[in-house]
Scaffold this active site. Sequence first.
Site, PDB file in Angstrom:
ATOM      1  N   GLY A  34       0.828  -1.198   0.000  1.00  0.00           N
ATOM      2  CA  GLY A  34       0.000   0.000   0.000  1.00  0.00           C
ATOM      3  C   GLY A  34       0.858   1.241   0.000  1.00  0.00           C
ATOM      4  N   HIS A  50      -3.601   1.517   7.922  1.00  0.00           N
ATOM      5  CA  HIS A  50      -2.236   2.049   7.843  1.00  0.00           C
ATOM      6  C   HIS A  50      -2.174   3.201   6.826  1.00  0.00           C
ATOM      7  CE1 HIS A  50       2.299   1.202   7.716  1.00  0.00           C
ATOM      8  NE2 HIS A  50       2.103   2.092   6.757  1.00  0.00           N
ATOM      9  N   GLU A  51      -2.769   2.992   5.645  1.00  0.00           N
ATOM     10  CA  GLU A  51      -2.698   4.021   4.593  1.00  0.00           C
ATOM     11  C   GLU A  51      -3.558   5.240   4.947  1.00  0.00           C
ATOM     12  OE1 GLU A  51      -0.304   3.614   2.776  1.00  0.00           O
ATOM     13  OE2 GLU A  51      -0.077   1.463   3.087  1.00  0.00           O
ATOM     14  N   CYS A  83       6.777  -0.035   7.299  1.00  0.00           N
ATOM     15  CA  CYS A  83       6.300   1.068   6.471  1.00  0.00           C
ATOM     16  C   CYS A  83       7.438   1.525   5.570  1.00  0.00           C
ATOM     17  CB  CYS A  83       5.847   2.211   7.377  1.00  0.00           C
ATOM     18  SG  CYS A  83       5.333   3.655   6.460  1.00  0.00           S
ATOM     19  N   GLN A  88       3.142   9.995   0.962  1.00  0.00           N
ATOM     20  CA  GLN A  88       4.425   9.279   1.017  1.00  0.00           C
ATOM     21  C   GLN A  88       5.296   9.574  -0.203  1.00  0.00           C
ATOM     22  OE1 GLN A  88       2.580   5.243   2.043  1.00  0.00           O
ATOM     23  NE2 GLN A  88       4.604   5.128   2.956  1.00  0.00           N
TER      24      GLN A  88
HETATM   25 ZN   LIG Z   1       3.276   3.304   5.638  1.00  0.00          ZN
END
Ligand SMILES: [Zn+2]
Length: 166
Positions: free
Chosen positions: A43, A132-133, A90, A48
């Site tokens: 993901g 998480h995303e 991550c 990011q």
């Molecule tokens: Zn992450």
Amino acid sequence: MKICTYPDPILMQEAEPVLNIDQDIQDLIDDMGTVMYEASGIGLAANQVGVPKRVIVFDLTYREKGKNLNILINPTIVLAEDTVEFEEGCLSVPDFLEKITRKKHLKATGVDRHGKPIAIEAQDLLAICLQHEIDHLNGKLILDHVSHLKRSLYKRKVEKSMKKAR
Ligand SMILES: [Zn+2]
């Protein structure tokens, strides 16, 4: 396009809703897919890669490289229940793996790249990945889910290696 890593401030910033799915957003989605598959991640959130917009891509079958790219724009978790513990990593927090407690089942809504409303029912790994995303879009990292001690140890390690790199 490259992946921003901790302590890049864009990762701590809340991403803005997408109001218009224009060509820039289409290009962003394609680029995010490319970056995610290259990094062998399941993901990726837009901030990011340095774009503070509420866009996530994910694919639990990432090894098939691009056949099943899922996209969720302006995602919202509308239902979440039960908990599950899983060791998470991550792409923006290199060399850090930690057990984190998340919701086991959830329902998320949003729109796809054509602006069509979608609802996803997820459990276990997919539910964890979505949480998480979506955390990323809210400026939250896995570091925010671990103890103060573990967070400061990681922070110190990163600061040390940044000093070395200078
Ligand atoms: Zn992450």
